[in-house]
Design an enzyme around this catalytic site. Sequence first.
Site, short mmCIF file in Angstrom:
data_model
loop_
_atom_site.label_atom_id
_atom_site.label_comp_id
_atom_site.label_asym_id
_atom_site.label_seq_id
_atom_site.Cartn_x
_atom_site.Cartn_y
_atom_site.Cartn_z
N ILE A 81 -48.23 -22.26 -54.99
CA ILE A 81 -47.13 -21.71 -54.21
C ILE A 81 -47.57 -21.82 -52.75
CG2 ILE A 81 -47.96 -19.33 -54.46
CD1 ILE A 81 -44.97 -18.47 -54.44
N VAL A 83 -46.01 -21.79 -48.48
CA VAL A 83 -44.92 -21.56 -47.53
C VAL A 83 -45.38 -22.01 -46.15
CG1 VAL A 83 -43.44 -19.82 -46.44
CG2 VAL A 83 -44.01 -19.63 -48.88
N GLU A 115 -54.23 -17.73 -60.10
CA GLU A 115 -55.48 -17.52 -59.37
C GLU A 115 -55.12 -17.45 -57.89
OE1 GLU A 115 -55.39 -20.16 -61.63
OE2 GLU A 115 -56.60 -19.24 -63.19
N ASN A 120 -57.34 -13.99 -49.48
CA ASN A 120 -55.94 -14.18 -49.11
C ASN A 120 -55.17 -12.87 -49.29
OD1 ASN A 120 -53.32 -15.02 -48.68
ND2 ASN A 120 -53.49 -16.87 -49.93
N TYR A 127 -48.43 -10.42 -54.68
CA TYR A 127 -48.56 -10.46 -56.13
C TYR A 127 -48.61 -9.05 -56.71
CZ TYR A 127 -49.75 -15.36 -55.20
OH TYR A 127 -49.74 -16.66 -54.77
#
Length: 186
Positions: A81, A83, A115, A120, A127
Amino acid sequence: MITEVRLRPLRNADFDRVLQLERQLFGRGAWTYGMLADELAGLGRWYVVAEPERLDRAGDQPVVGYAGLWFDGDVTQIMTIGVDPDVQRHGVGRQLMDALIERSRKVKAEAVLLEVRVDNAPAIEMYRDFGFQVLGVRKRYYQPENVDAYTMRLDLSEVEHPTADAAVESPVDAPTTPDDATGDAA
């Protein structure tokens, strides 16, 4: 700044932009063209991109985010993922995550796994907001940086979360070989 994005299936023509974002976001650990082509050709893969919803322009807009998952018959695994840094913290990642979770429910997955780099913090926070829980740590998971990863899980039987209004159903038109992916990509 964009305020709304629409999600659509990732297409061959998006490869150059997705790989540009990969390098920008993940540096030396970014996927290569061959890695992306191989990933998309795998069974059970589902990938989407986010592009700005602009009323003043026709046609596709530059991709500002992308995400994908793999369904193995029991659980889905979020493979990536990303952005565009210029639009991070504007809800694009959340829309992508909503779509991944909705797809996971649609294929009747028991859970969603992922993962994430232990450093981060914004991603970990997002999440957790979705209900993911840390299962453990994978030492030196991210290469070549030797950065540890948290393994996280969302149990779909226990969590109800509103999903995005994203009708993204069609499969990726992924190439079977990297040579097939030239298409109309710039």
